[in-house]
Design a protein around this motif. Structure first.
Motif, PDB file in Angstrom:
ATOM      1  N   ALA A   1      -6.272  10.882   0.531  1.00  0.00           N
ATOM      2  CA  ALA A   1      -7.201   9.754   0.626  1.00  0.00           C
ATOM      3  C   ALA A   1      -6.468   8.439   0.442  1.00  0.00           C
ATOM      4  CB  ALA A   1      -8.309   9.896  -0.413  1.00  0.00           C
ATOM      5  N   PHE A   2      -5.499   8.418  -0.471  1.00  0.00           N
ATOM      6  CA  PHE A   2      -4.752   7.183  -0.701  1.00  0.00           C
ATOM      7  C   PHE A   2      -3.863   6.854   0.503  1.00  0.00           C
ATOM      8  CE2 PHE A   2      -1.824   4.305  -2.878  1.00  0.00           C
ATOM      9  CZ  PHE A   2      -2.729   3.549  -3.603  1.00  0.00           C
TER      10      PHE A   2
ATOM     11  N   PRO B   1      -1.190  11.169  -7.593  1.00  0.00           N
ATOM     12  CA  PRO B   1      -1.675  11.031  -6.211  1.00  0.00           C
ATOM     13  C   PRO B   1      -1.339   9.682  -5.594  1.00  0.00           C
ATOM     14  CG  PRO B   1      -3.504  11.022  -7.770  1.00  0.00           C
ATOM     15  CD  PRO B   1      -2.301  11.429  -8.540  1.00  0.00           C
ATOM     16  N   LYS B   2      -1.313   8.650  -6.396  1.00  0.00           N
ATOM     17  CA  LYS B   2      -1.023   7.324  -5.848  1.00  0.00           C
ATOM     18  C   LYS B   2       0.424   7.240  -5.366  1.00  0.00           C
ATOM     19  CE  LYS B   2      -1.037   2.468  -7.276  1.00  0.00           C
ATOM     20  NZ  LYS B   2      -1.328   1.568  -8.398  1.00  0.00           N
ATOM     21  N   GLU B   3       1.351   7.684  -6.210  1.00  0.00           N
ATOM     22  CA  GLU B   3       2.761   7.626  -5.842  1.00  0.00           C
ATOM     23  C   GLU B   3       3.060   8.559  -4.672  1.00  0.00           C
ATOM     24  OE1 GLU B   3       6.424   6.105  -5.904  1.00  0.00           O
ATOM     25  OE2 GLU B   3       4.896   5.530  -7.357  1.00  0.00           O
ATOM     26  N   ALA B   4       2.508   9.781  -4.735  1.00  0.00           N
ATOM     27  CA  ALA B   4       2.736  10.716  -3.629  1.00  0.00           C
ATOM     28  C   ALA B   4       2.098  10.207  -2.346  1.00  0.00           C
ATOM     29  CB  ALA B   4       2.177  12.092  -3.999  1.00  0.00           C
ATOM     30  N   GLY B   5       0.954   9.547  -2.467  1.00  0.00           N
ATOM     31  CA  GLY B   5       0.267   9.022  -1.293  1.00  0.00           C
ATOM     32  C   GLY B   5       1.044   7.933  -0.601  1.00  0.00           C
ATOM     33  N   ARG B   6       1.625   7.037  -1.382  1.00  0.00           N
ATOM     34  CA  ARG B   6       2.394   5.961  -0.733  1.00  0.00           C
ATOM     35  C   ARG B   6       3.695   6.516  -0.168  1.00  0.00           C
ATOM     36  NH1 ARG B   6       4.946   1.999  -5.424  1.00  0.00           N
ATOM     37  NH2 ARG B   6       6.734   3.313  -5.938  1.00  0.00           N
ATOM     38  N   THR B   7       4.280   7.544  -0.814  1.00  0.00           N
ATOM     39  CA  THR B   7       5.473   8.178  -0.265  1.00  0.00           C
ATOM     40  C   THR B   7       5.163   8.817   1.083  1.00  0.00           C
ATOM     41  OG1 THR B   7       6.329   8.616  -2.486  1.00  0.00           O
ATOM     42  CG2 THR B   7       7.260   9.910  -0.678  1.00  0.00           C
TER      43      THR B   7
ATOM     44  N   LEU C   1       5.556  -1.628   2.833  1.00  0.00           N
ATOM     45  CA  LEU C   1       5.543  -0.175   2.658  1.00  0.00           C
ATOM     46  C   LEU C   1       6.873   0.428   3.088  1.00  0.00           C
ATOM     47  CD1 LEU C   1       3.860   2.502   2.169  1.00  0.00           C
ATOM     48  CD2 LEU C   1       3.414   2.454   4.630  1.00  0.00           C
ATOM     49  N   MET C   2       7.524  -0.152   4.113  1.00  0.00           N
ATOM     50  CA  MET C   2       8.724   0.439   4.684  1.00  0.00           C
ATOM     51  C   MET C   2      10.013  -0.128   4.093  1.00  0.00           C
ATOM     52  SD  MET C   2       7.353   2.713   6.481  1.00  0.00           S
ATOM     53  CE  MET C   2       8.884   3.407   7.064  1.00  0.00           C
TER      54      MET C   2
ATOM     55  N   ARG D   1       0.851  -3.344  -3.534  1.00  0.00           N
ATOM     56  CA  ARG D   1       0.723  -3.828  -2.162  1.00  0.00           C
ATOM     57  C   ARG D   1       1.357  -2.805  -1.219  1.00  0.00           C
ATOM     58  NH1 ARG D   1       3.270  -9.211  -1.223  1.00  0.00           N
ATOM     59  NH2 ARG D   1       1.935  -9.174   0.618  1.00  0.00           N
ATOM     60  N   TYR D   2       0.757  -2.659  -0.031  1.00  0.00           N
ATOM     61  CA  TYR D   2       1.191  -1.640   0.921  1.00  0.00           C
ATOM     62  C   TYR D   2       1.199  -2.268   2.302  1.00  0.00           C
ATOM     63  CZ  TYR D   2      -0.447   0.912  -3.132  1.00  0.00           C
ATOM     64  OH  TYR D   2      -0.658   1.336  -4.420  1.00  0.00           O
TER      65      TYR D   2
END
Length: 577
Positions: free
Chosen positions: A374-375, A463-469, A516-517, A526-527
């Motif tokens: 979801a993230f 979940p937040k860290e894994a989601g952005r990864t 993000l990249m 921020r993403y």
């Protein structure tokens, strides 16, 4: 032929006059319910008329049956032995469905036999469900079952040939006999070749009459494949290969596979009206020089003008090279189209593979995994890219901790997935201590290759860290390099700031600019995916066109999901190209 076992009701009739009286005579009542019988063919059955006496008796007729009940051909009345039964053979020959009754009067010597026979002629029918393919992307293939059922109690039938189908549709599995109560699923395949809406009835002939199956499908703007097959090389080069791109084209992807050792690269690439694309890493606005035995190159690869598709469409041509050289290269081209040639949104479907060492019993209901997806969805949704369909698959325990030797074999495991999607592998340990690795920058729209997927270290992160990864690795697979590398090199996206590898300067007053990249993702909560980056990822052939639904929550609302874990010192991901 059916033999009917009867329930007998024996009554007593008194005859004679005055006070004297004569010996009573027995009258026999028989009631026969034959149940449900076929209406399309005659059914022969036998009624047993008993002789309860200790002496032989003679059976004769006094009242014949009425239609649709008839005596069977060759039936002759006559003698029946003591304590035996006489077989009265009948035929049920209905001309329509319904319940029918007849009366038959017989005589066995001085005994009257009254037989009531009842039968129901089945109103036989065929049932089939409607089929809705929904939206099928142009160039894709979809298969759904046509379920044909025989709900009848007594009547079998045989589905035969289907009437001619519209172009792109085909059905298999006919003819196929169905016994009473049986059903069959016939594969109906649709190869979407052009933008169109289909609404028709598939008619299948059966021995009970035709059955109509309502079929609907909508081919949306999407992708069209041109398979050049195995192309021979001469002097390490393929001949010029051509592909037409309509004015509505938003991207053109060239893919190649080679089984031999060595690497495939783009040798030359030209657009309509003789436009020549530059192929040189050192030249701004050039196509990246990509070399691998799994080759994938998409145009546009950035937001820079020199690497866009030529406006108005036309014929493109290209040549590939191989450094060994191999005798042949398998080549195909994929054209993505959208109305007006503008891509602003899309949906990315996933095949998710989960290592057993993570202890995730049911990925579809696992709280952490679903929160992470979801993230990821919210991050990508900031630029109109939403996660869509997700299927889950197990992987072998040897891939709990993945080494550099193993990770290409792990990506090949994606061959088990029936649908071509972006393949995501969750493991306990990614090679090199990285948080994630993408198989390739600008990966192929294929399953089962050494580059077919991204890998995320799921175990130590929330979940937040894994989601952005995962969002970061997806960005790589869909064509994005790091905005800045550890050594200071920058991407070819014009609307990303040229930040330093670490720290700040006059251009980037915020370390990493929230991108993000960024090579070491320093964006905090921020993403940032820029418009130029979105132009690339939304054109990848794994992104299907569909208006994205509104996110169910905002990134700000989810900023406190978990405290996160700092990326390892080696960087957020291990993708080197």
């Amino acid at each position: 032929m059916r033999r009917v076992r009867t329930l007998l009701v024996v009554g007593v009739l008194f005859s004679g006059c005055g006070g004297g009286g004569s010996a009573p005579a027995l009258a026999i009542e028989q009631h026969e319910n034959l149940g449900i019988l076929r209406a399309d063919v005659p059914t022969e059955f036998t009624v047993l008329v008993p002789n309860p006496l200790a002496t032989e008796a003679t059976v004769s007729e006094t009242l014949p049956p009425g239609p649709p009940f008839l005596y069977a051909p060759g039936l002759a009345f006559g003698d029946v032995a003591a304590n035996d039964s006489f077989e009265v053979r009948l035929v049920f020959t209905p001309t329509a469905a319904g319940t029918f009754t007849t009366e038959i009067d017989l005589r066995s010597d001085t005994r009257d036999v009254h037989v009531t026979v009842e039968a129901t002629a089945e109103d036989a029918r065929v049932e089939a469900d409607a089929v809705d393919f929904g939206e099928v992307v142009e160039g894709d293939e979809s298969m759904l079952p046509v379920t044909v059922r025989n709900p009848n109690a007594a009547t079998p039938f045989d589905p035969g040939a289907a009437d001619p189908l519209p172009a792109g549709f085909s059905i298999a599995g006919l003819p196929r006999a169905l016994a009473p109560g049986e059903s069959v699923s016939l594969p109906l395949t649709y190869v979407a070749s052009a933008v169109a809406a289909h609404d028709f009835h598939l008619r299948i002939a059966t021995s009970l009459g035709a059955v109509d199956v309502h079929v609907t499908a909508t081919t949306t703007w999407g992708r069209a494949y041109t398979d050049f097959g195995n192309v021979a090389l001469q002097g390490g080069l393929t001949p010029w290969l051509e592909i037409d791109v309509p004015a509505e084209g938003v991207s053109l992807t060239i893919e190649a596979l080679v089984q031999a050792a060595g690497h495939v690269a783009l040798a030359a690439f030209e657009g309509p009206a003789g436009y020549v694309y530059t192929i040189d890493h050192a030249v701004p606005g050039s196509l990246p020089w990509t070399a691998s035995n799994v080759f994938a190159l998409m145009v546009p690869s950035s937001d820079r003008t020199p690497v866009q598709l030529v406006e108005g469409g036309g014929t493109y041509r290209f040549r590939l090279s191989h450094n060994t050289p191999a005798p042949t290269i398998s080549v195909r081209a994929i054209v993505q189209t959208r109305p007006g040639g503008v891509v602003a949104a899309g949906v990315l479907d996933l095949n998710v593979f989960v290592a057993p060492g993570l202890g995730v019993a049911d990925p579809a209901s696992d709280t952490k995994l679903q929160a992470m997806l979801a993230f990821t969805d919210l991050i990508l949704g900031e630029q109109g890219l939403r996660l869509g369909k997700v299927s889950y698959f197990p992987i072998d325990a040897i891939y709990d901790e993945v080494t550099y030797v193993e990770y290409e074999d792990l990506y090949k495991v994606s061959a088990v997935a029936p649908d071509t999607r972006l393949n995501v592998f969750f493991v306990r340990e990614v090679p090199g201590g990285y948080a994630g690795i993408a198989g390739q920058v600008g990966g192929p729209a294929r399953n089962g290759t050494r580059a077919s997927g991204v890998m995320v270290d799921f175990d130590p992160f929330g979940p937040k860290e894994a989601g952005r990864t995962l969002a970061h690795e997806i960005g790589h697979y869909l064509g994005l390099t790091h905005t800045v590398e550890a050594f200071g090199g920058h991407d070819q996206i014009d609307d990303t700031l040229e930040c330093p590898a670490s720290g700040t300067d006059s251009v980037c007053t915020e370390e990493g600019a929230g991108y993000l990249m960024h090579w070491l993702y320093l964006g905090g909560d921020r993403y940032v995916i820029t418009d130029g980056q979105a132009r690339v990822i939304l054109g990848h052939p794994l992104v299907r066109p569909s208006p994205p639904a509104a996110p169910s929550a905002s990134l700000a609302a989810l900023s406190s999901w978990d405290p996160g874990v700092a990326p390892p010192s080696g960087g957020l991901c291990g993708t080197s190209r």
